[in-house]
Design a protein around this motif. Structure first.
Motif, short mmCIF file in Angstrom:
data_model
loop_
_atom_site.label_atom_id
_atom_site.label_comp_id
_atom_site.label_asym_id
_atom_site.label_seq_id
_atom_site.Cartn_x
_atom_site.Cartn_y
_atom_site.Cartn_z
N ASP A 174 0.81 -1.21 0.00
CA ASP A 174 0.00 0.00 0.00
C ASP A 174 0.84 1.26 0.00
OD1 ASP A 174 -1.47 2.08 2.18
OD2 ASP A 174 -2.68 1.38 0.50
N ALA A 175 2.00 1.22 0.66
CA ALA A 175 2.84 2.40 0.73
C ALA A 175 3.37 2.73 -0.67
CB ALA A 175 3.98 2.17 1.70
N THR A 176 3.07 3.92 -1.15
CA THR A 176 3.50 4.32 -2.48
C THR A 176 5.01 4.57 -2.46
OG1 THR A 176 1.38 5.43 -2.79
CG2 THR A 176 3.13 5.95 -4.36
N PRO A 177 5.76 3.93 -3.35
CA PRO A 177 7.21 4.19 -3.39
C PRO A 177 7.48 5.67 -3.64
CG PRO A 177 6.66 2.24 -4.69
CD PRO A 177 5.36 2.88 -4.29
N PRO A 178 8.35 6.29 -2.85
CA PRO A 178 8.63 7.72 -3.05
C PRO A 178 9.06 8.05 -4.48
CG PRO A 178 9.56 6.97 -0.97
CD PRO A 178 9.05 5.75 -1.68
N MET A 179 9.74 7.10 -5.13
CA MET A 179 10.20 7.34 -6.50
C MET A 179 9.04 7.65 -7.44
SD MET A 179 10.21 5.62 -9.61
CE MET A 179 9.97 3.93 -9.07
N LEU A 180 7.90 6.98 -7.26
CA LEU A 180 6.74 7.24 -8.12
C LEU A 180 6.23 8.66 -7.91
CD1 LEU A 180 4.66 3.93 -7.83
CD2 LEU A 180 6.34 4.56 -9.57
N ILE A 181 6.20 9.09 -6.66
CA ILE A 181 5.74 10.44 -6.36
C ILE A 181 6.72 11.47 -6.92
CG2 ILE A 181 5.13 12.05 -4.49
CD1 ILE A 181 4.47 9.57 -2.78
N GLN A 182 8.00 11.21 -6.77
CA GLN A 182 9.02 12.12 -7.30
C GLN A 182 8.90 12.25 -8.82
OE1 GLN A 182 12.48 10.12 -5.78
NE2 GLN A 182 12.61 11.42 -3.96
N ALA A 183 8.69 11.14 -9.49
CA ALA A 183 8.57 11.17 -10.96
C ALA A 183 7.36 11.99 -11.39
CB ALA A 183 8.48 9.75 -11.50
N LEU A 241 -3.60 12.85 -10.55
CA LEU A 241 -2.72 13.95 -10.95
C LEU A 241 -2.29 13.82 -12.41
CD1 LEU A 241 -0.94 16.40 -10.43
CD2 LEU A 241 0.82 14.85 -9.54
N LEU A 242 -1.86 12.63 -12.83
CA LEU A 242 -1.37 12.48 -14.20
C LEU A 242 -2.50 12.58 -15.22
CD1 LEU A 242 1.39 9.73 -13.90
CD2 LEU A 242 1.62 12.23 -13.90
N ARG A 243 -3.69 12.09 -14.88
CA ARG A 243 -4.82 12.23 -15.79
C ARG A 243 -5.19 13.70 -15.96
NH1 ARG A 243 -8.36 9.83 -13.09
NH2 ARG A 243 -9.35 11.73 -12.34
N GLU A 244 -5.26 14.43 -14.83
CA GLU A 244 -5.62 15.85 -14.89
C GLU A 244 -4.51 16.67 -15.53
OE1 GLU A 244 -8.74 17.28 -13.87
OE2 GLU A 244 -9.01 15.15 -14.26
N LEU A 284 7.47 14.27 -20.40
CA LEU A 284 8.14 13.02 -20.04
C LEU A 284 9.66 13.15 -20.07
CD1 LEU A 284 5.84 10.50 -21.91
CD2 LEU A 284 6.12 10.67 -19.42
N GLU A 285 10.19 14.13 -20.80
CA GLU A 285 11.64 14.32 -20.83
C GLU A 285 12.20 14.64 -19.44
OE1 GLU A 285 12.49 17.29 -23.71
OE2 GLU A 285 12.09 15.98 -25.44
N ALA A 286 11.34 15.15 -18.56
CA ALA A 286 11.79 15.47 -17.20
C ALA A 286 12.25 14.22 -16.45
CB ALA A 286 10.67 16.15 -16.42
N LEU A 287 11.78 13.06 -16.88
CA LEU A 287 12.14 11.81 -16.20
C LEU A 287 13.61 11.45 -16.43
CD1 LEU A 287 8.95 9.69 -17.00
CD2 LEU A 287 9.45 11.05 -14.95
N PHE A 343 9.50 3.41 -13.21
CA PHE A 343 8.35 4.31 -13.32
C PHE A 343 7.62 4.10 -14.64
CE2 PHE A 343 6.44 8.29 -14.78
CZ PHE A 343 5.53 8.51 -13.75
N SER A 344 8.36 3.93 -15.73
CA SER A 344 7.73 3.72 -17.03
C SER A 344 6.89 2.45 -17.03
CB SER A 344 8.80 3.64 -18.12
OG SER A 344 9.49 4.88 -18.24
#
Length: 222
Positions: free
Chosen positions: A92-101, A172-175, A194-197, A208-209
């Motif tokens: 359940d805990a969201t990996p911080p990396m996903l939030i950062q991306a 967030l990503l949909r909006e 996406l280049e920010a990744l 993340f991809s």
């Protein structure tokens, strides 16, 4: 599976296994459901399409909840399953990396709008995102200063990421994609965002991809 009204269901919460926050739980006729994604009041068509894709194409047991101020989609879950997740270390805990991306993508679009369209449009974008955070009940977005930090401070150097769940990231990503279309029209804004990744380490970028492609909103960003 079901399209329900607020009066048809009971919404409660259970403690998060790892964080000082609550997990919203919807109960209907003895079945329990967990929040997947949130839509604004004017997004009925998008909410129904999202719900149909999960139920008809992906075979998931989901509820579409219609409320005056929003629509939300919930996926079936067993409470003992959540307890087992907590006991085993928790999916359940969201990996911080996903939030950062996701924050990198948010900031990339914000910077792109400011560079190409000026500070006035950037301020309007900030208002749009603030409304997304409000409608989606995103933790740690209650003040304008907090939102400004999310838009400007490098998430890879920040000591703490906001405690968002995957449902928040989907929203967030949909909006963000919807808002991007209003600002950029048919220009390839998704590719630029996406280049920010590229700021992520290669292994995390690949992870993340994979997560994005498997998520319900992955097709928007391909």
């Amino acid at each position: 599976m079901f399209i329900l009204k607020r009066q048809d269901v009971e919404i409660s919460s259970i403690p998060h296994p790892k964080r000082d926050q609550k997990i919203p739980i919807l109960t209907y006729q003895g079945l329990t459901f967990r929040l997947i994604s949130i839509f604004q009041a004017n997004q009925e068509e998008e909410a129904r399409a999202f719900w149909r894709d999960l139920t008809d194409n992906q075979g998931k047991a989901c509820v579409l909840l219609e409320e005056p101020e929003r629509y939300s989609v919930w996926g079936k879950v067993r409470l003992d399953q959540l307890a087992n997740e907590a006991h085993e270390g928790g999916t359940d805990a969201t990996p911080p990396m996903l939030i950062q991306a996701c924050l990198l993508m948010l900031q990339a679009m914000y910077i792109d709008i400011e560079d190409l369209m000026g500070t006035r449009q950037a301020a309007t974008f900030q208002k749009d995102i603030t409304e997304v955070f409000r409608q989606g009940h995103f933790p740690q977005t209650e003040s304008l200063d907090a939102i400004k930090q999310l838009l400007t401070i490098d998430p890879l150097s920040s000591l703490q990421t906001p405690p968002w769940q995957e449902a928040h990231l989907h929203t967030l990503l949909r909006e963000l994609h919807r808002i991007g279309k209003t600002y950029f029209g048919k220009s390839p804004f998704a590719e630029r965002t996406l280049e920010a990744l590229q700021d992520l380490p290669a292994a995390e970028r690949s992870r993340f991809s994979t997560w994005l492609n498997r998520s319900p909103i992955g097709t928007l960003w391909r």
